[in-house]
Design a protein around this motif. Structure first.
Motif, PDB file in Angstrom:
ATOM      1  N   ILE A  65      49.696  57.010  37.737  1.00 20.97           N
ATOM      2  CA  ILE A  65      48.545  57.495  36.964  1.00 20.97           C
ATOM      3  C   ILE A  65      47.565  56.352  36.711  1.00 20.97           C
ATOM      4  CG2 ILE A  65      47.819  58.469  34.748  1.00 20.97           C
ATOM      5  CD1 ILE A  65      50.565  59.978  34.746  1.00 20.97           C
ATOM      6  N   SER A  66      48.095  55.190  36.319  1.00 20.18           N
ATOM      7  CA  SER A  66      47.227  54.031  36.075  1.00 20.18           C
ATOM      8  C   SER A  66      46.444  53.649  37.321  1.00 20.18           C
ATOM      9  CB  SER A  66      48.054  52.841  35.592  1.00 20.18           C
ATOM     10  OG  SER A  66      48.612  53.111  34.333  1.00 20.18           O
ATOM     11  N   PHE A  67      47.107  53.628  38.468  1.00 20.46           N
ATOM     12  CA  PHE A  67      46.411  53.276  39.711  1.00 20.46           C
ATOM     13  C   PHE A  67      45.371  54.327  40.084  1.00 20.46           C
ATOM     14  CE2 PHE A  67      50.046  50.376  41.156  1.00 20.46           C
ATOM     15  CZ  PHE A  67      49.353  49.243  40.748  1.00 20.46           C
ATOM     16  N   SER A  68      45.679  55.598  39.880  1.00 23.90           N
ATOM     17  CA  SER A  68      44.695  56.630  40.209  1.00 23.90           C
ATOM     18  C   SER A  68      43.474  56.519  39.290  1.00 23.90           C
ATOM     19  CB  SER A  68      45.313  58.030  40.150  1.00 23.90           C
ATOM     20  OG  SER A  68      45.617  58.401  38.830  1.00 23.90           O
ATOM     21  N   ILE A  69      43.709  56.145  38.039  1.00 17.62           N
ATOM     22  CA  ILE A  69      42.593  55.926  37.110  1.00 17.62           C
ATOM     23  C   ILE A  69      41.733  54.766  37.595  1.00 17.62           C
ATOM     24  CG2 ILE A  69      42.039  55.074  34.783  1.00 17.62           C
ATOM     25  CD1 ILE A  69      44.427  56.844  33.804  1.00 17.62           C
ATOM     26  N   MET A  70      42.388  53.687  38.009  1.00 12.78           N
ATOM     27  CA  MET A  70      41.641  52.522  38.504  1.00 12.78           C
ATOM     28  C   MET A  70      40.840  52.856  39.756  1.00 12.78           C
ATOM     29  SD  MET A  70      44.064  49.229  38.119  1.00 12.78           S
ATOM     30  CE  MET A  70      45.583  49.607  37.282  1.00 12.78           C
ATOM     31  N   LEU A  71      41.423  53.645  40.633  1.00 10.32           N
ATOM     32  CA  LEU A  71      40.774  53.923  41.913  1.00 10.32           C
ATOM     33  C   LEU A  71      39.709  55.008  41.857  1.00 10.32           C
ATOM     34  CD1 LEU A  71      43.889  53.681  44.262  1.00 10.32           C
ATOM     35  CD2 LEU A  71      42.015  52.025  44.012  1.00 10.32           C
ATOM     36  N   LEU A  72      39.813  55.932  40.898  1.00  8.76           N
ATOM     37  CA  LEU A  72      38.834  57.031  40.813  1.00  8.76           C
ATOM     38  C   LEU A  72      37.968  56.970  39.554  1.00  8.76           C
ATOM     39  CD1 LEU A  72      40.954  60.004  42.128  1.00  8.76           C
ATOM     40  CD2 LEU A  72      38.941  59.008  43.196  1.00  8.76           C
ATOM     41  N   LYS A  73      38.633  56.913  38.412  1.00  7.17           N
ATOM     42  CA  LYS A  73      37.893  56.987  37.150  1.00  7.17           C
ATOM     43  C   LYS A  73      37.002  55.769  36.933  1.00  7.17           C
ATOM     44  CE  LYS A  73      38.680  57.776  32.198  1.00  7.17           C
ATOM     45  NZ  LYS A  73      39.730  57.995  31.179  1.00  7.17           N
ATOM     46  N   TYR A  74      37.518  54.579  37.204  1.00  3.36           N
ATOM     47  CA  TYR A  74      36.733  53.377  36.933  1.00  3.36           C
ATOM     48  C   TYR A  74      35.503  53.263  37.842  1.00  3.36           C
ATOM     49  CZ  TYR A  74      40.569  51.841  33.881  1.00  3.36           C
ATOM     50  OH  TYR A  74      41.513  51.742  32.898  1.00  3.36           O
ATOM     51  N   PRO A  75      35.648  53.435  39.154  1.00  4.94           N
ATOM     52  CA  PRO A  75      34.430  53.400  39.973  1.00  4.94           C
ATOM     53  C   PRO A  75      33.434  54.510  39.593  1.00  4.94           C
ATOM     54  CG  PRO A  75      36.346  53.109  41.356  1.00  4.94           C
ATOM     55  CD  PRO A  75      36.850  53.482  39.996  1.00  4.94           C
ATOM     56  N   ALA A  76      33.944  55.707  39.327  1.00  2.00           N
ATOM     57  CA  ALA A  76      33.052  56.802  38.931  1.00  2.00           C
ATOM     58  C   ALA A  76      32.331  56.462  37.632  1.00  2.00           C
ATOM     59  CB  ALA A  76      33.850  58.100  38.769  1.00  2.00           C
ATOM     60  N   THR A  77      33.063  55.892  36.687  1.00  2.00           N
ATOM     61  CA  THR A  77      32.470  55.508  35.411  1.00  2.00           C
ATOM     62  C   THR A  77      31.367  54.483  35.603  1.00  2.00           C
ATOM     63  OG1 THR A  77      34.506  55.966  34.178  1.00  2.00           O
ATOM     64  CG2 THR A  77      32.946  54.420  33.179  1.00  2.00           C
ATOM     65  N   VAL A  78      31.673  53.417  36.319  1.00  2.36           N
ATOM     66  CA  VAL A  78      30.689  52.346  36.503  1.00  2.36           C
ATOM     67  C   VAL A  78      29.471  52.856  37.272  1.00  2.36           C
ATOM     68  CG1 VAL A  78      30.265  50.110  37.620  1.00  2.36           C
ATOM     69  CG2 VAL A  78      32.363  50.469  36.305  1.00  2.36           C
ATOM     70  N   LEU A  79      29.708  53.609  38.351  1.00  4.14           N
ATOM     71  CA  LEU A  79      28.592  54.086  39.176  1.00  4.14           C
ATOM     72  C   LEU A  79      27.721  55.111  38.452  1.00  4.14           C
ATOM     73  CD1 LEU A  79      30.404  54.353  42.617  1.00  4.14           C
ATOM     74  CD2 LEU A  79      28.665  52.686  41.970  1.00  4.14           C
ATOM     75  N   ALA A  80      28.283  55.851  37.532  1.00  5.32           N
ATOM     76  CA  ALA A  80      27.483  56.820  36.770  1.00  5.32           C
ATOM     77  C   ALA A  80      26.884  56.177  35.518  1.00  5.32           C
ATOM     78  CB  ALA A  80      28.337  58.027  36.392  1.00  5.32           C
ATOM     79  N   TYR A  81      27.709  55.466  34.759  1.00  8.81           N
ATOM     80  CA  TYR A  81      27.268  54.860  33.494  1.00  8.81           C
ATOM     81  C   TYR A  81      26.123  53.875  33.711  1.00  8.81           C
ATOM     82  CZ  TYR A  81      27.621  51.811  29.331  1.00  8.81           C
ATOM     83  OH  TYR A  81      27.369  51.056  28.220  1.00  8.81           O
ATOM     84  N   LEU A  82      26.302  52.942  34.621  1.00 13.11           N
ATOM     85  CA  LEU A  82      25.274  51.921  34.813  1.00 13.11           C
ATOM     86  C   LEU A  82      24.042  52.454  35.535  1.00 13.11           C
ATOM     87  CD1 LEU A  82      27.502  48.838  35.679  1.00 13.11           C
ATOM     88  CD2 LEU A  82      26.367  49.361  33.503  1.00 13.11           C
TER      89      LEU A  82
END
Length: 176
Positions: A69-86
Motif C-alpha cells: 500500500i505504501s509503495f502504491s501511494i508513492m507511485l500513484l498518489k504522490y506524483p498525482a498530488t504534486v502534478l495537480a497541486y503545483l
C-alpha cells in the motif's frame, strides 16, 4: 480491492488535473516527496511506526501488505498530488493561495478519515488524525517551497523532522 479503488481515484486526478505533460518540471519535487516516505518506512515503519496501513480483507486475501500500500501511494498518489497541486497553485491573491493550500490539506484529511473509519490505517506511539493534519499542512507548504527553493525545503524538512522526532521520543534503536 480498496487499493485498486484508490489507485483509480489518484490516476483520475493525475489524468484530469495533473500537468503530466510537463512532468519533468515537477520531477525533483516528486522524488523529494517519495524520499520522505522511504525514509519513514526504512527508519520507523517496522521498529517505531506512527501509522501503518491495514489492507482490507479482500486485499489481504491476495497478499497485499502495508508495504504494498505504501509503495502504491508513492507511485500513484504522490506524483498525482504534486502534478495537480503545483500545476494549479494560484499565482495571485493571498486568499486564493490559502484557500487552495487548505483545500489540499482537507483532501488528504478526508482521505485519511475514510481510511480510519474503515480501519484501513492504524496509529501507534501517540500519532493520531490531528498529527496527520499538522503533518499534511507542513508537507503541502514544504512541497510548494521545494518546487521553488529546494535547499530551503530540505532545511525546513530537517527542522520539522527533529521536532517530530523529539515530540514522539523516537528511540535510537531505529538506526540499525
Amino acid at each position: 480491492m480498496t487499493n485498486a479503488i484508490y489507485a483509480i481515484f489518484w490516476l483520475g486526478i493525475l489524468i484530469i488535473l495533473g500537468d503530466w505533460r510537463n512532468w519533468r518540471r515537477y520531477y525533483p519535487t516528486i522524488l523529494f516527496f517519495m524520499l520522505g516516505d522511504f525514509i519513514y518506512m526504512y527508519l520507523l515503519s517496522d521498529h517505531y511506526p506512527m501509522w501503518k496501513y491495514v489492507p482490507s480483507s479482500a486485499d489481504r486475501e491476495i497478499g497485499i501488505t502495508n508495504t504494498h500500500i505504501s509503495f502504491s501511494i508513492m507511485l500513484l498518489k504522490y506524483p498525482a498530488t504534486v502534478l495537480a497541486y503545483l500545476a494549479h497553485f494560484p499565482r495571485q491573491g493571498l486568499f486564493m493561495k490559502w484557500f487552495y493550500y487548505l483545500a489540499w490539506v482537507m483532501i488528504y484529511y478526508i482521505n485519511e478519515t475514510i481510511d480510519w473509519h474503515f480501519h484501513l490505517i492504524k496509529y501507534y506511539n501517540g500519532w493520531n488524525i490531528g498529527w496527520s493534519v499538522l503533518f499534511n499542512a507542513v508537507m503541502f507548504f514544504i512541497l510548494k517551497v521545494h518546487f521553488h527553493r529546494p535547499l530551503l525545503a530540505w532545511i525546513l524538512s530537517g527542522v520539522f523532522i527533529v521536532f517530530l522526532w523529539n515530540t514522539f521520543d523516537v528511540p535510537s534503536k531505529v538506526f540499525r
